[in-house]
Scaffold this motif. Structure first.
Motif: not given
Length: 238
Positions: A69-75, A131-137, A187-191
Motif C-alpha cells: 500500500a505504500t511504495g515508500a516502505v518497500l523502498r 506507515q506512510q505518515a511515519i515514512e514521510e516524517r 507528538g514528536g514521533f506521531t506528528g
C-alpha cells in the motif's frame, strides 16, 4: 489482457495461487470479461512480481498488503538490505587486507540487521496510512534528535515512576501535567497523526508478544505497563 490461465503461465505461478491472492486482496484484477472472467494486465504482472519478491524475503502474506500500500516502505526496506550488504562487503574487504579485524564494522552490520528486524516486526501494528505518515516524517529525524529524545523519555519515565512511588493521583494537577508532557514527547514521533497514535498504542499494549530475540535496547526504551496505565488514567482514557 490475459485470462487467468495464460497469465499464470506467463508469471510461472499456479491458478490456485492467483485465486488465493485474489481472496486476500493482494492481486485483484480490476477488469472482467463479458462472461465475468478475470482479466489481467501487465500492471498486474508488476504487482505480482512485488508480491513474489516479498514472499522470497520471508514476509508473511498478511503483512504484504500493508507493505504494497505504500511504495515508500518497500523502498526503505530495500535500502536497509542494501546497507546491510554494503556493511558486510566493507567488513570482508577489511578482513582481507588487515591483520586484525575492525570490530566496529561488524557492530555496524549487527546494528543494521537489528534495525531491519525492528521495522519488520512492528509493521503489523500500523495501518498503511500510519506507515506512510511515519515514512514521510523520517527526514525530520537525526542522530542528535534521537539522542535528545531518548534522554527526554528517560527523564519522563523517571518522573512518572517517582509520581507513582509518592502515590500521586493520576487525575491530580501533577498527574495531568505529566500526561501533557508525555503527549508532547509522543507528538514528536506521531506528528499528531491519529493512525500513528493508534498504532503506537497497539505496539506497546502488546509487549508480552514482542519477539524474544529483540534488541535489548528496544525493550529498555519501551515504557513499563504501569507507566502507561498511569498516563492513561491521567488522560481519563482507562
Amino acid at each position: 489482457m490475459f485470462r487467468i490461465q495464460p497469465f499464470a503461465k506467463l508469471a510461472n505461478v499456479t491458478v490456485r495461487t492467483l485465486h488465493h491472492y485474489d481472496r486476500l486482496g493482494l492481486l485483484t484484477p480490476a477488469l472482467r470479461s463479458a462472461r465475468g472472467y478475470r482479466l489481467y494486465r501487465m500492471e498486474d504482472l508488476a504487482q505480482l512480481e512485488r508480491i513474489l519478491v516479498l514472499r522470497y524475503l520471508g514476509v508473511p502474506l498478511k503483512e504484504i498488503a500493508a507493505l504494497l500500500a505504500t511504495g515508500a516502505v518497500l523502498r526503505e526496506r530495500r535500502d536497509g538490505i542494501d546497507r546491510v550488504l554494503k556493511a558486510i562487503a566493507a567488513a570482508q574487504r577489511q578482513l582481507e587486507t588487515a591483520k586484525e579485524p575492525d570490530w566496529s564494522l561488524y557492530k555496524s552490520i549487527l546494528k543494521e540487521i537489528h534495525m531491519q528486524e525492528y521495522e519488520n516486526w512492528t509493521a503489523k501494528y500500523f495501518s498503511p496510512e500510519a506507515q506512510q505518515a511515519i515514512e514521510e516524517r523520517k527526514h525530520l529525524w537525526s542522530p542528535e534528535l534521537q539522542a535528545k529524545t531518548t534522554a527526554d523519555w528517560k527523564q519522563m519515565y523517571a518522573d512518572v515512576e517517582s509520581a507513582i512511588a509518592r502515590c500521586v493521583a493520576p487525575t491530580s494537577d501533577e498527574g495531568r501535567a505529566l500526561a501533557a508532557r508525555w503527549a508532547k514527547l509522543a507528538g514528536g514521533f506521531t506528528g499528531g497523526n491519529a493512525a500513528v497514535v493508534s498504532g503506537l498504542r497497539n505496539l506497546y499494549a502488546d509487549q508480552a508478544n514482542w519477539p524474544a530475540n529483540l534488541d535489548p535496547q528496544v525493550k529498555a526504551n519501551a515504557p513499563k505497563p504501569e507507566l502507561t496505565a498511569f498516563i492513561s488514567a491521567a488522560r481519563g482514557t482507562c
